[in-house]
Design an enzyme around this catalytic site. Structure first.
Site, PDB file in Angstrom:
ATOM      1  N   LYS A 163      48.399  27.836 -81.244  1.00  0.00           N
ATOM      2  CA  LYS A 163      49.675  27.140 -81.446  1.00  0.00           C
ATOM      3  C   LYS A 163      50.159  27.251 -82.886  1.00  0.00           C
ATOM      4  O   LYS A 163      51.334  26.986 -83.172  1.00  0.00           O
ATOM      5  CB  LYS A 163      49.542  25.670 -81.030  1.00  0.00           C
ATOM      6  CG  LYS A 163      49.476  25.501 -79.518  1.00  0.00           C
ATOM      7  CD  LYS A 163      49.466  24.032 -79.103  1.00  0.00           C
ATOM      8  CE  LYS A 163      49.497  23.921 -77.575  1.00  0.00           C
ATOM      9  NZ  LYS A 163      49.428  22.510 -77.115  1.00  0.00           N
ATOM     10  N   HIS A 213      41.668  28.866 -71.132  1.00  0.00           N
ATOM     11  CA  HIS A 213      41.612  27.443 -70.768  1.00  0.00           C
ATOM     12  C   HIS A 213      42.808  26.985 -69.926  1.00  0.00           C
ATOM     13  O   HIS A 213      42.797  25.860 -69.414  1.00  0.00           O
ATOM     14  CB  HIS A 213      41.459  26.551 -72.009  1.00  0.00           C
ATOM     15  CG  HIS A 213      42.634  26.531 -72.936  1.00  0.00           C
ATOM     16  ND1 HIS A 213      42.867  27.510 -73.880  1.00  0.00           N
ATOM     17  CD2 HIS A 213      43.653  25.638 -73.079  1.00  0.00           C
ATOM     18  CE1 HIS A 213      43.960  27.224 -74.561  1.00  0.00           C
ATOM     19  NE2 HIS A 213      44.466  26.096 -74.089  1.00  0.00           N
TER      20      HIS A 213
END
Length: 350
Positions: A163, A213
């Site tokens: 991110k 994930h």
């Protein structure tokens, strides 16, 4: 039992008598272990002294609180450094992770009262710490060897490192993302994999957690649409911890889930979004409502959660200590939420 002036109280001391306010409300109950934030609360009510147990002393809880805080600052510094173009301080994150693993191996409930802290400006960092804690707890209860547990912990705390490559105006947008913005955010898993594979001291197994994930057990996830055991084991663990913790945070497009609602979501999506065997271990391992937290019931009663773990903690036994409105509770009483479906937890007070 000894009488101690409020100014002489220390974190870790255990109450030998209830603390009752002048209007009859219970502030804290006998047996409660004092924490720093509660000492400040006691002083607000101008209580001159309390009774504590003779053998009260500073307990491990304080060190767990310190470890949690240090871990938060470590991952915050790392993510900010990566966003600015610097490398990951691998030694720092490994040292921090080692402390968390050691604590959880000795007692997998030690951090449960610290997870779920919500600060919108630091959400990503706090979320990373919580996902790490939940993942280690699950991994421990799956009897993972220490090498795998260590990789799991490192991958969990760094699972959202990608991110750092997503524009802040998208990450921090105070409204629901557009489809195109969401596609940009989804690239964080691939960005994270690239960052971690290029980082000396971190292996492929750790990097795969950043990549996988968001993959789903039924193949409907991203970025590659992997299915079942095509998804590596550690990523399947982190996927559950990631969603469980994320659901309990407020978003601009939805209200947060209460912990029992998040647990019920995980269970409902077992076998579709999540590996069903790991879901069973995860739910058995965590305390959905940790002991001693203060909650509000849909009846307006305020209660302390009693000791519980696993599925019973979804609807735990609680001790009602006061009411939001109406007459005070002079004699606390127990309510077993599992046997009283008309009762629900609607808020966490502290």
């Amino acid at each position: 039992m000894k009488k101690v002036a409020v100014d002489d109280l220390k974190p870790g001391m255990k109450l030998a008598k209830d603390i009752i306010l002048d209007d009859g409300r219970f502030l804290l109950l006998k047996g409660f272990t004092l924490k720093k934030r509660f000492l400040e609360k006691i002083r607000l009510y101008n209580i001159p002294y309390v009774y504590v147990e003779d053998d009260s002393e500073e307990t491990e809880y304080v060190s767990e609180e310190k470890i949690y805080s240090e871990t938060f600052h470590t991952i915050k510094n790392i993510m900010q450094a990566v966003r600015e173009g610097s490398d990951i301080d691998v030694d720092s994150v490994k040292k921090t992770i080692c402390q968390i693993i050691c604590r959880i191996i000795n007692n997998d409930s030690v951090f449960m009262n610290l997870t779920g802290i919500r600060d919108i400006d630091n959400y990503t960092y706090l979320h990373s710490v919580d996902v790490c804690i939940y993942s280690i707890i699950a991994g421990k209860n799956m009897n993972l060897p220490m090498e795998l547990l260590n990789n799991l912990a490192l991958g969990a705390i760094l699972h959202d490192i990608g991110k750092c490559k997503v524009p802040l105006e998208i990450l921090n947008k105070p409204a629901r993302l557009t489809d195109s913005e969401y596609e940009i955010v989804k690239k964080h898993s691939e960005y994270g994999y690239e960052i971690l594979t290029k980082t000396s001291g971190l292996n492929e197994e750790i990097a795969k957690i950043a990549l996988n994930h968001h993959e789903h057990w039924n193949g409907n996830g991203y970025p590659r649409g992997l299915k079942g055991e095509e998804i590596d084991l550690l990523s399947r663990i982190v996927a559950i911890a990631d969603v469980y913790d994320a659901l309990t945070a407020n978003r601009v497009y939805r209200k947060r889930f209460m912990p029992h609602e998040a647990a019920e979501y995980i269970i409902a999506n077992s076998g579709t979004q999540f590996d069903p065997q790991i879901v069973n271990v995860f739910i058995q391992s965590i305390s959905v409502y940790p002991p001693d937290i203060i909650v509000m019931l849909n009846t307006g009663e305020i209660a302390r959660v009693l000791e519980t773990k696993g599925p019973p903690s979804i609807r735990p036994k609680v001790m009602v200590i006061t009411r939001k409105e109406g007459p005070p509770v002079f004699e606390p009483y127990e309510v077993d939420l599992s046997k009283n479906p008309e009762y629900n937890i609607v808020d966490i007070i502290s």
